[in-house]
Write a protein that holds these residues in place. Structure first.
Motif, PDB file in Angstrom:
ATOM      1  N   GLU A   1      68.404   5.752  78.105  1.00 42.20           N
ATOM      2  CA  GLU A   1      67.993   5.559  76.728  1.00 42.20           C
ATOM      3  C   GLU A   1      69.432   4.338  76.605  1.00 42.20           C
ATOM      4  OE1 GLU A   1      66.387   7.583  73.074  1.00 42.20           O
ATOM      5  OE2 GLU A   1      65.868   5.674  73.081  1.00 42.20           O
ATOM      6  N   VAL A   2      68.864   3.285  75.789  1.00 44.14           N
ATOM      7  CA  VAL A   2      70.147   2.397  75.794  1.00 44.14           C
ATOM      8  C   VAL A   2      69.857   2.914  74.234  1.00 44.14           C
ATOM      9  CG1 VAL A   2      71.285  -0.248  75.231  1.00 44.14           C
ATOM     10  CG2 VAL A   2      70.047   0.824  77.060  1.00 44.14           C
ATOM     11  N   GLN A   3      71.721   2.588  74.100  1.00 41.44           N
ATOM     12  CA  GLN A   3      71.921   3.169  72.196  1.00 41.44           C
ATOM     13  C   GLN A   3      73.172   2.184  71.619  1.00 41.44           C
ATOM     14  OE1 GLN A   3      71.122   7.083  71.011  1.00 41.44           O
ATOM     15  NE2 GLN A   3      68.580   6.917  70.665  1.00 41.44           N
ATOM     16  N   LEU A   4      73.181   1.752  71.017  1.00 39.61           N
ATOM     17  CA  LEU A   4      74.417   1.635  70.089  1.00 39.61           C
ATOM     18  C   LEU A   4      73.993   2.016  68.612  1.00 39.61           C
ATOM     19  CD1 LEU A   4      72.948  -1.480  71.988  1.00 39.61           C
ATOM     20  CD2 LEU A   4      74.882  -1.634  71.579  1.00 39.61           C
ATOM     21  N   GLN A   5      75.177   2.593  68.129  1.00 38.77           N
ATOM     22  CA  GLN A   5      75.956   3.089  66.821  1.00 38.77           C
ATOM     23  C   GLN A   5      76.985   2.446  66.831  1.00 38.77           C
ATOM     24  OE1 GLN A   5      74.988   7.157  68.058  1.00 38.77           O
ATOM     25  NE2 GLN A   5      73.324   7.063  66.265  1.00 38.77           N
ATOM     26  N   ALA A   6      76.992   1.627  65.012  1.00 39.98           N
ATOM     27  CA  ALA A   6      77.778   1.122  64.712  1.00 39.98           C
ATOM     28  C   ALA A   6      78.793   2.630  63.454  1.00 39.98           C
ATOM     29  CB  ALA A   6      77.513  -0.077  63.962  1.00 39.98           C
ATOM     30  N   TYR A   7      80.007   2.145  63.480  1.00 40.71           N
ATOM     31  CA  TYR A   7      80.398   3.055  62.171  1.00 40.71           C
ATOM     32  C   TYR A   7      81.278   2.566  61.390  1.00 40.71           C
ATOM     33  CZ  TYR A   7      77.868   6.618  64.666  1.00 40.71           C
ATOM     34  OH  TYR A   7      77.097   7.565  65.352  1.00 40.71           O
ATOM     35  N   GLY A   8      81.905   2.968  60.462  1.00 41.04           N
ATOM     36  CA  GLY A   8      83.681   2.692  60.160  1.00 41.04           C
ATOM     37  C   GLY A   8      83.756   1.325  59.203  1.00 41.04           C
ATOM     38  N   GLY A   9      81.971   1.134  58.818  1.00 39.22           N
ATOM     39  CA  GLY A   9      82.138   0.282  57.011  1.00 39.22           C
ATOM     40  C   GLY A   9      82.825   0.643  55.895  1.00 39.22           C
ATOM     41  N   GLY A  10      83.225   0.405  55.087  1.00 41.01           N
ATOM     42  CA  GLY A  10      83.384   0.634  53.472  1.00 41.01           C
ATOM     43  C   GLY A  10      83.617  -0.655  52.729  1.00 41.01           C
ATOM     44  N   LEU A  11      84.006  -0.064  51.978  1.00 42.18           N
ATOM     45  CA  LEU A  11      84.842  -0.806  50.587  1.00 42.18           C
ATOM     46  C   LEU A  11      86.336  -1.515  50.431  1.00 42.18           C
ATOM     47  CD1 LEU A  11      84.279  -2.974  47.666  1.00 42.18           C
ATOM     48  CD2 LEU A  11      84.608   0.144  46.313  1.00 42.18           C
ATOM     49  N   VAL A  12      86.728  -2.087  50.552  1.00 43.59           N
ATOM     50  CA  VAL A  12      88.382  -2.382  50.354  1.00 43.59           C
ATOM     51  C   VAL A  12      88.632  -3.635  49.745  1.00 43.59           C
ATOM     52  CG1 VAL A  12      87.823  -4.161  52.831  1.00 43.59           C
ATOM     53  CG2 VAL A  12      89.932  -2.446  52.470  1.00 43.59           C
ATOM     54  N   GLN A  13      90.054  -3.269  49.246  1.00 43.40           N
ATOM     55  CA  GLN A  13      90.658  -4.378  48.556  1.00 43.40           C
ATOM     56  C   GLN A  13      90.552  -6.229  49.635  1.00 43.40           C
ATOM     57  OE1 GLN A  13      93.355  -2.808  46.240  1.00 43.40           O
ATOM     58  NE2 GLN A  13      92.422  -3.309  44.183  1.00 43.40           N
ATOM     59  N   ALA A  14      91.218  -7.197  49.574  1.00 40.85           N
ATOM     60  CA  ALA A  14      90.619  -7.919  49.750  1.00 40.85           C
ATOM     61  C   ALA A  14      92.689  -7.768  50.544  1.00 40.85           C
ATOM     62  CB  ALA A  14      91.117  -8.852  48.401  1.00 40.85           C
ATOM     63  N   GLY A  15      92.665  -8.410  51.562  1.00 39.16           N
ATOM     64  CA  GLY A  15      94.233  -7.732  52.090  1.00 39.16           C
ATOM     65  C   GLY A  15      94.363  -6.954  52.909  1.00 39.16           C
ATOM     66  N   GLY A  16      93.214  -5.528  52.743  1.00 39.75           N
ATOM     67  CA  GLY A  16      93.170  -4.522  53.870  1.00 39.75           C
ATOM     68  C   GLY A  16      92.621  -4.517  54.845  1.00 39.75           C
ATOM     69  N   SER A  17      92.367  -3.991  55.131  1.00 43.43           N
ATOM     70  CA  SER A  17      92.025  -3.432  57.185  1.00 43.43           C
ATOM     71  C   SER A  17      91.286  -2.368  57.232  1.00 43.43           C
ATOM     72  CB  SER A  17      93.071  -3.020  57.629  1.00 43.43           C
ATOM     73  OG  SER A  17      94.444  -4.338  57.818  1.00 43.43           O
ATOM     74  N   LEU A  18      89.813  -2.831  57.737  1.00 42.24           N
ATOM     75  CA  LEU A  18      89.232  -1.601  58.480  1.00 42.24           C
ATOM     76  C   LEU A  18      88.747  -1.722  59.825  1.00 42.24           C
ATOM     77  CD1 LEU A  18      85.979  -1.978  56.193  1.00 42.24           C
ATOM     78  CD2 LEU A  18      87.875  -0.350  56.005  1.00 42.24           C
ATOM     79  N   ARG A  19      88.520  -0.393  60.292  1.00 46.76           N
ATOM     80  CA  ARG A  19      88.082  -0.592  62.080  1.00 46.76           C
ATOM     81  C   ARG A  19      86.553   0.091  61.860  1.00 46.76           C
ATOM     82  NH1 ARG A  19      90.974   2.890  66.654  1.00 46.76           N
ATOM     83  NH2 ARG A  19      89.826   4.475  66.125  1.00 46.76           N
ATOM     84  N   ALA A  92      79.619  -8.261  54.320  1.00 46.95           N
ATOM     85  CA  ALA A  92      78.069  -8.628  55.261  1.00 46.95           C
ATOM     86  C   ALA A  92      78.037  -7.001  55.710  1.00 46.95           C
ATOM     87  CB  ALA A  92      78.169  -9.623  55.922  1.00 46.95           C
ATOM     88  N   VAL A  93      76.809  -7.127  55.962  1.00 47.57           N
ATOM     89  CA  VAL A  93      76.282  -6.491  56.572  1.00 47.57           C
ATOM     90  C   VAL A  93      76.895  -6.529  58.550  1.00 47.57           C
ATOM     91  CG1 VAL A  93      74.249  -4.547  58.232  1.00 47.57           C
ATOM     92  CG2 VAL A  93      74.450  -5.005  55.503  1.00 47.57           C
ATOM     93  N   TYR A  94      77.674  -5.444  59.084  1.00 44.63           N
ATOM     94  CA  TYR A  94      77.491  -5.219  60.772  1.00 44.63           C
ATOM     95  C   TYR A  94      77.342  -5.440  61.902  1.00 44.63           C
ATOM     96  CZ  TYR A  94      82.535  -8.236  58.772  1.00 44.63           C
ATOM     97  OH  TYR A  94      82.341  -9.209  58.300  1.00 44.63           O
TER      98      TYR A  94
END
Length: 127
Positions: A1-19, A92-94
């Protein structure tokens, strides 16, 4: 079964980073190109970045080029989207998505071309 699971979103201030991480199962990263799309409230879903191991190519939307980097780890069946210098308009929702086919450069931004989708992960960038 093909599955994709996305993780790592959150709240960050402008100029910040997320992975963001997209963990795939049921196929290998050599079989499908993996893209990240995003959808902000009231806006159409847009392609952000895409990676193809078979073509050894990466693609970026103009709005994120130079700030976002897409990479893949075959051993972990995971595609990452490193997002630096985040802006409020990146809120946005990624989603990650998988597709197969040649000539990726001509269609990678078209969400209808993707066969499989993960659940979304919300990224909120405050000003």
């Amino acid at each position: 079964e093909v599955q994709l699971q996305a993780y790592g979103g959150g709240l960050v201030q402008a100029g910040g980073s997320l992975r963001l991480s997209c963990v795939v199962s049921g196929f290998t990263l050599d079989d499908f190109a993996i893209a990240w799309f995003r959808q902000a409230p009231g806006k159409a879903r847009e392609g952000v970045s895409c990676i193809s191991n078979s073509e050894q190519r990466t693609y970026y939307a103009h709005s994120v080029k130079g700030r976002f980097t897409i990479t893949s780890d075959n051993a972990k069946n995971t595609v990452y989207l490193q997002m630096n210098n985040l802006k409020p308009e990146d809120t946005a929702v990624y989603y990650c998505a998988a597709a197969a086919g040649p000539n990726l450069s001509s269609w990678w931004t078209i969400f209808g071309e993707y066969d499989y989708w993960g659940q979304g992960t919300l990224v909120t960038v405050s000003s």
